[in-house]
Design an enzyme around this catalytic site. Sequence first.
Site, mmCIF file in Angstrom:
data_model
loop_
_atom_site.group_PDB
_atom_site.id
_atom_site.type_symbol
_atom_site.label_atom_id
_atom_site.label_comp_id
_atom_site.label_asym_id
_atom_site.label_seq_id
_atom_site.Cartn_x
_atom_site.Cartn_y
_atom_site.Cartn_z
ATOM 1 N N LYS A 73 0.846 -1.206 0.000
ATOM 2 C CA LYS A 73 0.000 0.000 0.000
ATOM 3 C C LYS A 73 0.876 1.250 0.000
ATOM 4 C CE LYS A 73 -1.754 1.611 4.037
ATOM 5 N NZ LYS A 73 -1.480 3.056 4.278
ATOM 6 N N ASN A 74 1.907 1.248 0.872
ATOM 7 C CA ASN A 74 2.692 2.471 1.066
ATOM 8 C C ASN A 74 3.714 2.719 -0.023
ATOM 9 O OD1 ASN A 74 1.117 2.951 3.246
ATOM 10 N ND2 ASN A 74 2.609 2.258 4.758
ATOM 11 N N CYS A 97 -4.520 12.300 12.870
ATOM 12 C CA CYS A 97 -5.332 11.081 12.862
ATOM 13 C C CYS A 97 -5.108 10.393 14.207
ATOM 14 C CB CYS A 97 -4.936 10.196 11.695
ATOM 15 S SG CYS A 97 -3.284 9.558 11.889
ATOM 16 N N ARG A 147 0.757 14.182 12.663
ATOM 17 C CA ARG A 147 1.057 13.973 11.231
ATOM 18 C C ARG A 147 1.420 15.296 10.527
ATOM 19 N NH1 ARG A 147 -0.992 8.904 9.951
ATOM 20 N NH2 ARG A 147 0.679 8.845 8.409
ATOM 21 N N ASP A 192 4.461 0.369 11.858
ATOM 22 C CA ASP A 192 3.212 -0.176 11.314
ATOM 23 C C ASP A 192 2.959 -1.616 11.733
ATOM 24 O OD1 ASP A 192 3.162 1.586 8.110
ATOM 25 O OD2 ASP A 192 2.726 2.184 10.173
ATOM 26 N N ARG A 201 -9.131 -0.065 4.553
ATOM 27 C CA ARG A 201 -8.252 0.939 3.931
ATOM 28 C C ARG A 201 -6.887 0.329 3.607
ATOM 29 N NH1 ARG A 201 -7.382 6.320 7.035
ATOM 30 N NH2 ARG A 201 -5.748 6.305 5.446
HETATM 31 C C1 EPZ Z 1 4.270 6.672 6.129
HETATM 32 O O1 EPZ Z 1 3.583 7.746 6.740
HETATM 33 C C2 EPZ Z 1 3.273 5.536 6.087
HETATM 34 N N1 EPZ Z 1 2.114 5.909 5.283
HETATM 35 C C3 EPZ Z 1 2.816 5.173 7.499
HETATM 36 O O2 EPZ Z 1 1.946 4.042 7.399
HETATM 37 C C4 EPZ Z 1 4.047 4.793 8.328
HETATM 38 O O3 EPZ Z 1 3.648 4.542 9.649
HETATM 39 C C5 EPZ Z 1 5.067 5.944 8.301
HETATM 40 O O4 EPZ Z 1 5.397 6.266 6.924
HETATM 41 C C6 EPZ Z 1 6.342 5.588 9.032
HETATM 42 O O5 EPZ Z 1 6.916 4.451 8.464
HETATM 43 C C7 EPZ Z 1 2.225 5.914 3.923
HETATM 44 O O6 EPZ Z 1 3.278 5.645 3.370
HETATM 45 C C8 EPZ Z 1 0.984 6.278 3.168
HETATM 46 P P1 EPZ Z 1 6.584 9.921 8.290
HETATM 47 P P2 EPZ Z 1 4.269 9.228 6.759
HETATM 48 O O7 EPZ Z 1 6.556 11.166 7.484
HETATM 49 O O8 EPZ Z 1 5.018 9.438 5.502
HETATM 50 C C9 EPZ Z 1 6.750 13.164 11.747
HETATM 51 C C10 EPZ Z 1 -0.046 2.794 7.640
HETATM 52 O O9 EPZ Z 1 -0.726 2.312 8.563
HETATM 53 N N2 EPZ Z 1 6.786 14.127 10.641
HETATM 54 O O10 EPZ Z 1 7.758 9.011 8.192
HETATM 55 O O11 EPZ Z 1 3.232 10.203 7.143
HETATM 56 C C11 EPZ Z 1 5.370 12.520 11.845
HETATM 57 O O12 EPZ Z 1 4.499 13.323 12.608
HETATM 58 C C12 EPZ Z 1 0.566 4.179 7.783
HETATM 59 O O13 EPZ Z 1 0.166 2.218 6.542
HETATM 60 C C13 EPZ Z 1 6.976 15.461 10.945
HETATM 61 O O14 EPZ Z 1 7.107 15.846 12.101
HETATM 62 O O15 EPZ Z 1 5.289 9.041 7.985
HETATM 63 C C14 EPZ Z 1 5.663 11.206 12.503
HETATM 64 O O16 EPZ Z 1 5.745 11.391 13.907
HETATM 65 C C15 EPZ Z 1 0.399 4.752 9.181
HETATM 66 N N3 EPZ Z 1 6.995 16.371 9.917
HETATM 67 C C16 EPZ Z 1 7.045 10.845 11.968
HETATM 68 O O17 EPZ Z 1 7.608 12.062 11.453
HETATM 69 C C17 EPZ Z 1 6.848 15.986 8.612
HETATM 70 O O18 EPZ Z 1 6.884 16.861 7.716
HETATM 71 C C18 EPZ Z 1 7.017 9.801 10.867
HETATM 72 O O19 EPZ Z 1 6.283 10.323 9.809
HETATM 73 C C19 EPZ Z 1 6.647 14.622 8.341
HETATM 74 C C20 EPZ Z 1 6.625 13.710 9.363
#
Ligand code: EPZ
Length: 424
Positions: free
Chosen positions: A22-23, A116, A121, A305, A397
């Site tokens: 998915k990701n 969420c 996020r 995840d 989802r």
């Molecule tokens: C991706 O989310 C995945 N989703 C998530 O999977 C996964 O948990 C996550 O990566 C971590 O591996 C998709 O790929 C669609 P991040 P993403 O940016 O890109 C902080 C699932 O269930 N952050 O690596 O949103 C953020 O708040 C989902 O499949 C900032 O602070 O994750 C979080 O605490 C859930 N500022 C951490 O970094 C930013 O600009 C990780 O977020 C971006 C992120």
Amino acid sequence: MDRLLVTGGTPLEGSVRVGGAKNSALKLMAAALLAEGETVIENVPRIADCLTMGDVLAHLGARVRWEGSTVTVDTSGAAGVETPYELVRRMRASIVVLGPLLARHGRARVAMPGGCNIGSRQIDLHLKGFERMGAEFTYDHGYLEATASSLHGAVIWLDFPSVGATENVLMAAVAASGTTVIENAAREPEIQDLAGMLVEMGAKIEGAGTTTVEIEGTGGGFEPVRHRVVPDRIESGTFAMAVCVAGGNVMIEGARSDHLEMVLDKLSDAGADIQPGDRGLSVKMADRPVSVDFVTLPYPGFPTDLQPQMMAVLSTARGTSIATENVFESRFMFVDELNRMGADIRTEGHHAVIRGVERLSAAPVRALDIRAGAAMVIAALAADGTTEISDVHFIDRGYEDLEGRLSALGAEVRREAASPDAPA
Ligand code: EPZ
């Protein structure tokens, strides 16, 4: 709202095929905007999030066609730049169209994603990266207005190895003029899959999958390609953990054990017999799991995840385990649901102490997000009685026909469509 009814006590036997990630699929679909014409993406899971990404692309003027798990995105003449709140609230990952839109049109109007159930996020790292490349942002009634008359290369340090920020910036940098270096980049296999497709389209990328990614911008002109999505390591891990709770002997066909090394190491410590092979991953579990400690970290660390699913495994383990969640600030919300089933888990900030109990017991519970929902299904596979899991739309989802695939392995799982007058 549909419910799943899961009756515990049956070991899992047989084989299940893992779907496309998915990701990765969501970003590959967004990357189609970088080319003019028909991009074909194979092995796309038929899940709600991918259908939503199709709606986002259609809203931008692309024509999206599904044939089984193959999605064709025809971007010819797609002139749209707006992604409405109705779509972004359905799936915050819609924000990854920002990079491709800046590359394709030099502007974008995207609804700000909300938080969420697992955290705030933020997208500040995405925006900081784009600003370094010359983009400017204003905010208008919950919308992000982005303009970039021309994108230029830059050196971008990510404060945190954010998956989405790495991908969004990557999809803009490939079309910029000049060289971009992303430092402290995320290293997830899905990043490598995206970079692989971009290179097939004509992009010049070095170092994808490492902490330093160097992109030589070509100014655009990418070709539409045919690309197959990498297998879903989180789905593979979810099925492996289902076996660890229910017991049994399952072959997870197509699973890439090289994408799950930390997870498989922990499941082996918990007593599972893990055998990677060419066909996929064989997982056997004859006894009750043994407690293990684990810590979630960006890849190649233990994936956040799979944290809820692992907590479900440890809730019936012999002994006490300690889990630490380092990626999201509130990803223990589901623990209260597990404790309703008789688990003995206490959380304190980023830490959780899981005292294993002999057996969980069925209770009405809710799926709070995609992975928490999967964790409830896993916990129910060995619980005493029939567990009712509501808000199944979260599970839909991220997982294609989870109940059908678990039933094919011998689990007693069935979906009950909500009656029309059931409370929402
Ligand atoms: C991706 O989310 C995945 N989703 C998530 O999977 C996964 O948990 C996550 O990566 C971590 O591996 C998709 O790929 C669609 P991040 P993403 O940016 O890109 C902080 C699932 O269930 N952050 O690596 O949103 C953020 O708040 C989902 O499949 C900032 O602070 O994750 C979080 O605490 C859930 N500022 C951490 O970094 C930013 O600009 C990780 O977020 C971006 C992120």
